[in-house]
Design a protein around this motif. Structure first.
Motif, PDB file in Angstrom:
ATOM      1  N   GLY A  48      53.544  47.026  37.237  1.00  0.00           N
ATOM      2  CA  GLY A  48      52.504  48.156  36.775  1.00  0.00           C
ATOM      3  C   GLY A  48      51.126  47.731  37.035  1.00  0.00           C
ATOM      4  O   GLY A  48      50.165  48.583  37.143  1.00  0.00           O
ATOM      5  N   VAL A  49      50.619  46.485  37.176  1.00  0.00           N
ATOM      6  CA  VAL A  49      49.193  46.117  37.273  1.00  0.00           C
ATOM      7  C   VAL A  49      48.882  45.712  38.656  1.00  0.00           C
ATOM      8  O   VAL A  49      47.848  44.861  38.807  1.00  0.00           O
ATOM      9  N   VAL A  50      49.727  45.826  39.805  1.00  0.00           N
ATOM     10  CA  VAL A  50      49.462  45.073  40.979  1.00  0.00           C
ATOM     11  C   VAL A  50      48.051  45.567  41.399  1.00  0.00           C
ATOM     12  O   VAL A  50      47.074  45.056  41.937  1.00  0.00           O
ATOM     13  N   GLU A  51      47.929  46.771  41.651  1.00  0.00           N
ATOM     14  CA  GLU A  51      46.378  47.465  42.282  1.00  0.00           C
ATOM     15  C   GLU A  51      45.502  47.004  41.242  1.00  0.00           C
ATOM     16  O   GLU A  51      44.210  46.624  41.709  1.00  0.00           O
ATOM     17  N   LEU A  52      45.543  47.084  39.756  1.00  0.00           N
ATOM     18  CA  LEU A  52      44.580  46.602  38.990  1.00  0.00           C
ATOM     19  C   LEU A  52      44.173  45.370  39.204  1.00  0.00           C
ATOM     20  O   LEU A  52      42.987  44.873  39.074  1.00  0.00           O
ATOM     21  N   THR A  53      45.181  44.460  39.359  1.00  0.00           N
ATOM     22  CA  THR A  53      44.760  43.079  39.427  1.00  0.00           C
ATOM     23  C   THR A  53      43.690  42.792  40.738  1.00  0.00           C
ATOM     24  O   THR A  53      42.951  42.024  40.913  1.00  0.00           O
ATOM     25  N   ILE A  54      44.455  43.480  41.763  1.00  0.00           N
ATOM     26  CA  ILE A  54      43.663  43.297  43.190  1.00  0.00           C
ATOM     27  C   ILE A  54      42.383  43.627  42.870  1.00  0.00           C
ATOM     28  O   ILE A  54      41.421  42.941  43.453  1.00  0.00           O
ATOM     29  N   ALA A  55      42.042  44.862  42.370  1.00  0.00           N
ATOM     30  CA  ALA A  55      40.638  45.424  42.094  1.00  0.00           C
ATOM     31  C   ALA A  55      40.068  44.369  41.312  1.00  0.00           C
ATOM     32  O   ALA A  55      38.590  44.008  41.735  1.00  0.00           O
ATOM     33  N   LEU A  56      40.508  43.818  40.298  1.00  0.00           N
ATOM     34  CA  LEU A  56      39.929  42.980  39.401  1.00  0.00           C
ATOM     35  C   LEU A  56      39.262  41.809  40.216  1.00  0.00           C
ATOM     36  O   LEU A  56      38.082  41.518  40.088  1.00  0.00           O
ATOM     37  N   ILE A 259      39.946  52.190  41.110  1.00  0.00           N
ATOM     38  CA  ILE A 259      39.537  51.260  40.157  1.00  0.00           C
ATOM     39  C   ILE A 259      38.364  50.401  40.412  1.00  0.00           C
ATOM     40  O   ILE A 259      37.436  50.144  39.584  1.00  0.00           O
ATOM     41  N   GLU A 260      38.059  49.940  41.852  1.00  0.00           N
ATOM     42  CA  GLU A 260      37.150  49.063  42.079  1.00  0.00           C
ATOM     43  C   GLU A 260      35.783  49.792  41.978  1.00  0.00           C
ATOM     44  O   GLU A 260      34.826  49.383  41.360  1.00  0.00           O
ATOM     45  N   GLN A 261      35.567  51.116  42.175  1.00  0.00           N
ATOM     46  CA  GLN A 261      34.320  51.831  41.935  1.00  0.00           C
ATOM     47  C   GLN A 261      34.300  51.863  40.574  1.00  0.00           C
ATOM     48  O   GLN A 261      32.847  52.015  40.050  1.00  0.00           O
ATOM     49  N   THR A 262      35.081  52.294  39.632  1.00  0.00           N
ATOM     50  CA  THR A 262      34.798  52.305  38.321  1.00  0.00           C
ATOM     51  C   THR A 262      34.450  51.178  37.731  1.00  0.00           C
ATOM     52  O   THR A 262      33.617  50.912  36.798  1.00  0.00           O
ATOM     53  N   LEU A 263      34.858  49.959  38.050  1.00  0.00           N
ATOM     54  CA  LEU A 263      34.524  48.752  37.592  1.00  0.00           C
ATOM     55  C   LEU A 263      33.176  48.377  38.087  1.00  0.00           C
ATOM     56  O   LEU A 263      32.401  47.603  37.316  1.00  0.00           O
ATOM     57  N   GLU A 264      32.779  48.640  39.202  1.00  0.00           N
ATOM     58  CA  GLU A 264      31.471  48.522  39.842  1.00  0.00           C
ATOM     59  C   GLU A 264      30.469  49.234  38.791  1.00  0.00           C
ATOM     60  O   GLU A 264      29.378  48.637  38.380  1.00  0.00           O
ATOM     61  N   LEU A 265      30.756  50.601  38.326  1.00  0.00           N
ATOM     62  CA  LEU A 265      30.098  51.179  37.453  1.00  0.00           C
ATOM     63  C   LEU A 265      29.988  50.429  36.141  1.00  0.00           C
ATOM     64  O   LEU A 265      28.840  50.687  35.518  1.00  0.00           O
TER      65      LEU A 265
END
Length: 631
Positions: A48-56, A259-265
């Motif tokens: 469940g956290v594959v894309e989230l971890t990549i983005a982090l 997710i990347e865009q939101t983390l950058e924000l």
């Protein structure tokens, strides 16, 4: 050559394009399914956290930035992306990669976890240390919605909001689904919420909705009537903003670029920020998506079918506990069962299905579970609280103060006592004897097998005052279960074998190891007494002293730490009786125990027949026997 093979360190992720990122996510899922199908592990949370971890790892640099993973069982993706790909096949194996973050493994593991609801506290600590040192790295806590039920998480949120330090909390919410429409709307709302022209006021929701082209006014009018999606999203955000956080989301946790865009924000905001992502547990593997509970923590399975490989036909201690409690619950309507987000793991799922009104799963809130149970008892109920040994550590004050001080009729079922295998040092239950046996009023028992367990549970529910009952994770001994349950005599040990040369005292299944050792010793001419202690408190001092006087040599063995354990209690008994002429050898653990198969861990630490024989040799029993025979 696959994309994953090109990722040697997290910075390699920054070179990938959108299509390559999708391929990478698929390869990571395939690798995790392959390894966990062989080794067992926490599959659904990691899928469940594959894309989230990549983005982090694309947004942050974990050689300097601090990512704290709550619980830590969802860090398989993190390990694959931080230079541990070659060792990944050893995941959770003896002397292999840990299934949890481990500082000794990598500079990218900044904090060791294994228990829930700790990540925000740790991240605040890292952030304050950064501020005091004048540094400027980012500190991120990744916490699941389940861990958010733990009170410690709210304590940390309150502190973080009050301190106003720069901090990012990523809330991984896998309890609700997300559609493309909701994801797009949430993304738009996130951009609006970061617009500095909007003050944080009671009118904020209406102002945001009215700015959405064409449909905003209708949405504003409908907002008060909404009973699902939009209302949940907005009200949820307001809760965190009341605590002092800027709230961003919720967003689709499987849209890596979003997710990347939101983390950058989030990086651009001052003070604490909460990023709410919605993920699907078991994503990308249908058996895990359909059965996330089974695949949360699963043993080896057939990856083609998703069927878990057949286990022993002998029931586990946990199964016998659950079945016995259901049987007793039929007979006594005052019996209630309580667990802390571990209904299946503690064997209480069946009780909950049969007696839903008498079953309480309080979430990850062990402290609340114990105090809640005490009040239930004073209200006339007979509560049984089933929690893993390692998690009872979190409720020590409640056991001591809210249950035992007031002599409340609560049964504390301590599952997973002793070493538990592949989950390692954060999950081994090897401290409970030492922190519980010293508490006044607490009756403390440990069964040698599954038959004795059912009698002990019956006994516990017959007794007045608090009772603790510890039992292991493993299957039972395969003994026949008595049809009739009986109450055991309080504080009385069971003498299984009498001999004049040495006394072997065991607690729990270690009693069977004592019996095996006694057989070997008999073949060498040594007559060993074997005592099943049964009760850790009250201790059967009379029996201990009688056999100490008879043999003058004692070996104790326990699936527990040496300091403060059962062997220590035996030493105290001898010392208080002035029996300084009795030699004692204690077998147990003297440090944290790493992961591995239970029999291997016990063997390595002397909790075996060979370990007992070695202890008997150190007591010079054979030499005494030879001298006696020559004399």
């Amino acid at each position: 050559m696959g994309i994953l093979n090109r990722i040697k360190q997290p910075q390699d992720l920054k070179t990938l394009n959108a299509q390559e990122l999708k391929l990478l996510a698929r390869e990571i899922r395939e690798e995790m399914i392959d390894v966990v199908s062989k080794n067992g592990g926490h599959l659904a949370p990691n899928l469940g956290v594959v894309e989230l971890t990549i983005a982090l790892h694309r947004v942050f640099d974990t050689s300097a930035d601090k990512i704290v993973w709550d619980v830590g069982h969802q860090t398989y993706v993190h390990k694959l992306l931080t230079g541990r790909q070659k060792e990944f096949k050893t995941l959770r194996l003896h002397q292999g990669l840990s299934g949890f973050p481990k500082r000794a493994e990598s500079i990218h593991d900044c904090f060791e976890t294994g228990h829930s609801s700790t990540s925000i506290s740790a991240a605040v600590g890292f952030a304050k240390a950064r501020d005091l040192r004048g540094e400027n790295n980012y500190c991120i806590a990744v916490i699941g919605d389940g861990a958010m039920t733990g009170g410690m998480a709210f304590e940390a949120l309150n502190h973080a909001g009050h301190s106003k330090t720069n901090l990012i909390v990523v809330l991984n919410d896998n309890e609700m689904a997300i559609s493309a429409n909701v994801g797009a709307m949430s993304s738009y709302l996130t951009r609006l919420r970061t617009d500095p022209r909007y003050a944080r006021s009671k009118e904020e929701i209406e102002a945001i909705l009215n700015r959405i082209p064409r449909i905003g006014k209708r949405m504003a009018r409908a907002a008060e009537k909404a009973k699902d999606g939009l209302k949940y999203l907005l009200v949820q955000g307001l809760l965190f903003e009341e605590l002092g956080f800027t709230y961003l989301g919720p967003i689709d946790g499987h849209d890596e670029l979003l997710i990347e865009q939101t983390l950058e924000l989030a990086k651009q905001r001052k003070g604490p920020v909460l990023v709410h992502v919605i993920t699907k547990k078991g994503k990308g593997y249908l058996p895990a998506e359909e059965n996330p509970d089974i695949f949360h923590g699963v043993g080896p399975f057939d990856k083609e079918t998703g069927k878990v490989k057949k286990k022993s036909s002998i029931p586990t201690f946990t199964q016998v506990f659950g079945e016995t409690l259901c049987r007793l619950g039929e007979e006594n309507s005052n019996i209630v069962a309580i667990t802390a987000a571990m209904a299946s793991g503690t064997g209480l799922k069946g009780f909950g299905e049969r007696f839903p009104e008498r079953f309480f799963d309080v979430g990850i809130a062990e402290q609340h579970a114990v105090t809640f149970a005490s009040a239930l008892a004073f209200g006339g109920m007979k509560p049984v609280v089933a929690i893993y040994s390692t998690f009872y550590q979190r409720a020590y004050d409640q056991v001591l103060h809210d249950v035992c001080l007031s002599n409340s009729n609560v049964v504390l079922a301590i599952d997973r006592a002793g070493v538990v295998g592949d989950d390692g040092p954060t999950h081994h239950g090897i401290f409970d004897i030492s922190f519980l046996r010293v508490i006044p009023n607490l009756t403390f028992m440990a069964p040698k097998d599954e038959n004795e367990l059912q009698h002990m549970l019956y006994t516990a529910l017959c007794l007045e005052g608090p009772v603790a009952l510890r039992y292991p994770r493993s299957v039972g001994q395969g003994v026949e279960l008595d049809k009739e349950l009986k109450e055991l005599p309080l504080g009385k040990a069971e003498v299984l074998r009498e001999g004049k040369d040495v006394t072997l005292i065991g607690v729990g299944p270690m009693v069977y190891t004592c019996l095996e050792a006694a057989q070997v010793l008999a073949s060498r001419g040594v007559e060993a007494s074997v005592i099943n202690l049964r009760f850790i408190n009250p201790l059967d001092k009379e029996t201990i002293l009688r056999f100490a006087h008879l043999t003058k040599r004692i070996v104790t063995i326990e699936d527990h730490m040496l300091d403060g354990g059962m062997g220590s209690a035996v030493l105290e008994t001898l010392a208080n009786a002035g029996m300084t002429d009795v030699a004692v050898e204690r077998l147990g653990y003297d440090n944290y125990v790493e992961q591995g198969p239970i029999p291997v861990l016990q063997q390595e630490n002397g909790l075996s027949v060979e370990g007992i024989l070695g202890a008997v040799e150190r007591l010079n029993v054979l030499q005494r026997l030879e001298g006696r025979n020559h004399g």
